[in-house]
Each structure stands twice: as structure tokens, then as C-alpha cells.
Design a protein around this motif. Structure first.
Motif, PDB file in Angstrom:
ATOM      1  N   GLY A  37       0.809  -1.219   0.000  1.00  0.00           N
ATOM      2  CA  GLY A  37       0.000   0.000   0.000  1.00  0.00           C
ATOM      3  C   GLY A  37       0.836   1.260   0.000  1.00  0.00           C
ATOM      4  O   GLY A  37       0.596   2.194  -0.777  1.00  0.00           O
ATOM      5  N   GLY A  38       1.842   1.303   0.879  1.00  0.00           N
ATOM      6  CA  GLY A  38       2.715   2.473   0.927  1.00  0.00           C
ATOM      7  C   GLY A  38       3.550   2.642  -0.322  1.00  0.00           C
ATOM      8  O   GLY A  38       3.818   3.777  -0.739  1.00  0.00           O
ATOM      9  N   VAL A  40       2.710   1.715  -3.503  1.00  0.00           N
ATOM     10  CA  VAL A  40       1.857   2.255  -4.573  1.00  0.00           C
ATOM     11  C   VAL A  40       1.547   3.728  -4.316  1.00  0.00           C
ATOM     12  O   VAL A  40       1.642   4.567  -5.230  1.00  0.00           O
ATOM     13  CB  VAL A  40       0.557   1.428  -4.688  1.00  0.00           C
ATOM     14  N   ALA A  41       1.175   4.053  -3.078  1.00  0.00           N
ATOM     15  CA  ALA A  41       0.874   5.446  -2.742  1.00  0.00           C
ATOM     16  C   ALA A  41       2.092   6.332  -2.950  1.00  0.00           C
ATOM     17  O   ALA A  41       1.983   7.468  -3.441  1.00  0.00           O
ATOM     18  CB  ALA A  41       0.391   5.545  -1.295  1.00  0.00           C
ATOM     19  N   LEU A  44       2.598   7.195  -6.639  1.00  0.00           N
ATOM     20  CA  LEU A  44       1.598   8.172  -7.077  1.00  0.00           C
ATOM     21  C   LEU A  44       1.916   9.571  -6.535  1.00  0.00           C
ATOM     22  O   LEU A  44       1.808  10.568  -7.257  1.00  0.00           O
ATOM     23  CB  LEU A  44       0.205   7.728  -6.620  1.00  0.00           C
ATOM     24  N   ILE A  45       2.318   9.645  -5.275  1.00  0.00           N
ATOM     25  CA  ILE A  45       2.683  10.942  -4.681  1.00  0.00           C
ATOM     26  C   ILE A  45       3.899  11.521  -5.390  1.00  0.00           C
ATOM     27  O   ILE A  45       3.993  12.736  -5.611  1.00  0.00           O
ATOM     28  CB  ILE A  45       2.934  10.781  -3.179  1.00  0.00           C
ATOM     29  N   TYR A  63       3.414  16.844   2.312  1.00  0.00           N
ATOM     30  CA  TYR A  63       3.132  15.476   2.763  1.00  0.00           C
ATOM     31  C   TYR A  63       4.429  14.706   2.977  1.00  0.00           C
ATOM     32  O   TYR A  63       4.645  14.079   4.027  1.00  0.00           O
ATOM     33  CB  TYR A  63       2.261  14.785   1.713  1.00  0.00           C
ATOM     34  N   GLY A 101       2.289   2.957   6.687  1.00  0.00           N
ATOM     35  CA  GLY A 101       2.127   3.241   5.266  1.00  0.00           C
ATOM     36  C   GLY A 101       2.362   4.704   4.930  1.00  0.00           C
ATOM     37  O   GLY A 101       2.962   5.020   3.893  1.00  0.00           O
ATOM     38  N   LEU A 102       1.918   5.595   5.789  1.00  0.00           N
ATOM     39  CA  LEU A 102       2.150   7.022   5.559  1.00  0.00           C
ATOM     40  C   LEU A 102       3.644   7.341   5.543  1.00  0.00           C
ATOM     41  O   LEU A 102       4.140   8.065   4.669  1.00  0.00           O
ATOM     42  CB  LEU A 102       1.454   7.846   6.643  1.00  0.00           C
ATOM     43  N   SER A 105       5.329   5.548   2.446  1.00  0.00           N
ATOM     44  CA  SER A 105       4.997   6.190   1.176  1.00  0.00           C
ATOM     45  C   SER A 105       5.804   7.461   0.966  1.00  0.00           C
ATOM     46  O   SER A 105       6.182   7.791  -0.164  1.00  0.00           O
ATOM     47  CB  SER A 105       3.502   6.494   1.101  1.00  0.00           C
ATOM     48  N   SER A 106       6.086   8.177   2.037  1.00  0.00           N
ATOM     49  CA  SER A 106       6.862   9.416   1.902  1.00  0.00           C
ATOM     50  C   SER A 106       8.306   9.115   1.489  1.00  0.00           C
ATOM     51  O   SER A 106       8.875   9.806   0.645  1.00  0.00           O
ATOM     52  CB  SER A 106       6.824  10.211   3.211  1.00  0.00           C
TER      53      SER A 106
END
Length: 225
Positions: A37-38, A40-41, A44-45, A63, A101-102, A105-106
Motif C-alpha cells: 500500500g505504501g 503504490v501510494a 503516485l505521490i 506530505y 504506510g504514511l 509512502s513518503s
């Protein structure tokens, strides 16, 4: 009591083995959900950060900077304990997945940004000259090359976030560390913690070796090119 009976008590470990097995299953599930999940996110970010209108680029930068800076433990506490005060309630698994995940993702966004920016700009200009649309250029030309550059550091970040799943125990999620800690309390013996450490090593050591292999492989590919 001697060292073996205190820290490597086989009888104690066998007694709590079902608890540890459940814990490692939850840890693997949490790590997998976070990484997929992280990841893929994060990609995209990254694309928003590089190609979106200015206002969205600014939001993406904010973010990335925020979640790279905030400690995971603090984020876990905010999500699990503070959000219910505004009507948002998540179970322990969802709260841990969201927090990890946050953060992941960063870091993923920054890794892929570096990978994309390392690609010669002339390639995207050539794609535009050939009449390829922007989505096709990103999907067929930019991302495949960026993945090759980003895979080694991205894999390293994935191993790091997998280790950080142990922090989920602070929100009472029954991951491996939480189960081992509970087992230690039940048996009054630290052997379950040693067994948990060994299980972490069994899962993570192959991943660490994979990072080294990928770094060496892509380094040699770069020299050959």
C-alpha cells in the motif's frame, strides 16, 4: 538458573510457540500491507510531486516532508488514541498499517523522485516528439527505468519498515513482539523474546541479503552500460 534455562529454555519456547507463530503471521501481514500500500501510494505521490500543477506539487512536498520527519511511534499514538476523539476509530491492525504506510509512502516518493530525475530529459522529449501521450510516456518509458534505479534503496526502506512493525505493539496489535512480551510475562522467563528475535532474523536476513544483491547487480549493470 543457568544461561540456557534462563534465555534458551526449550520447554518454555515450545509452550508459547503457538503465540509466537500467530505473532509472526500478524507481523508478516502488517509488513506486506504496509509495503504494498505504501509503495503504490508513494509512486503516485512522487508523480504528483513532479508533474502535477503547482498547488498539488506543494501539497505533495508538504506530505513528504511531514511524514519523513514525524516519528512512527508518535504517529501510531495519534492515529490510534487521538482520532477516536474526532469520531474516527480504527482497529489496531488498520491503525498500524496506516501509520507505517504514511511514513513508508513518503520515503518511497523521494526514492522514486530521485530515480525519475536521473533519467535523461531527452527521453521524455523524444517521446513527446513521437506523439506519445503523457500517461504512456510515464508508464512505458519513465517508470520502467526509474524502477531499475530505485529498486535497491526502495528494498532497503522496505526492510527498515518491516523492522518498524514491532512498534505496533504500542497499540496492542498482537504482532510478534507483543506476543513475545505477553509470553514472557506468562512464563516469567525471557526465552520467548530470544525466540522472537530469532524469528525476526529468519524473516529479515534473506531480505537484507536481497538488498545487497540488488545493489551489486544494478551497480554492475550501470558499469556494463
Amino acid at each position: 538458573m543457568d544461561f540456557v534455562s534462563t534465555f534458551l529454555n526449550v520447554e518454555v519456547i515450545l509452550r508459547v510457540y503457538p503465540m509466537l507463530l500467530k505473532g509472526i503471521g500478524n507481523t508478516v501481514a502488517l509488513a506486506s500491507a504496509t509495503i504494498v500500500g505504501g509503495g503504490v501510494a508513494g509512486v503516485l505521490i512522487c508523480l504528483v510531486r513532479l508533474y502535477a500543477p503547482k498547488v498539488f506539487r506543494g501539497l505533495a512536498i508538504a506530505y513528504i516532508d511531514l511524514f519523513r520527519a514525524i516519528p512512527i511511534l508518535v504517529l501510531l499514538v495519534i492515529i490510534y488514541y487521538a482520532l477516536p476523539f474526532v469520531g474516527i476509530r480504527l482497529n489496531a491492525f488498520m491503525a498500524a498499517t496506516l501509520a507505517l504506510g504514511l511514513v513508508f509512502s513518503s520515503f518511497t516518493a523521494e526514492v522514486f523522485r530521485a530515480g525519475i530525475q536521473a533519467i535523461p530529459r531527452g527521453q521524455t522529449e523524444a517521446a513527446a516528439a513521437l506523439g506519445l501521450s503523457f500517461p504512456v510516456t510515464i508508464w512505458r518509458i519513465v517508470l520502467p527505468q526509474a524502477f531499475r534505479i530505485a529498486i535497491p534503496p526502495h528494498t532497503s526502506n522496505a526492510v527498515a519498515i518491516a523492522k518498524d512493525t514491532s512498534l505496533a505493539s504500542v497499540v496492542a496489535m498482537p504482532d510478534l513482539l507483543k506476543q513475545a512480551t505477553d509470553a514472557q510475562a506468562l512464563t516469567a522467563n525471557p526465552s520467548p523474546l530470544i525466540a522472537a528475535a530469532i524469528m525476526y532474523l529468519i524473516v529479515l536476513l534473506p531480505a537484507v541479503r536481497l538488498v545487497s544483491y540488488l545493489e551489486e547487480r544494478f551497480r554492475n549493470d550501470g558499469k556494463a552500460a
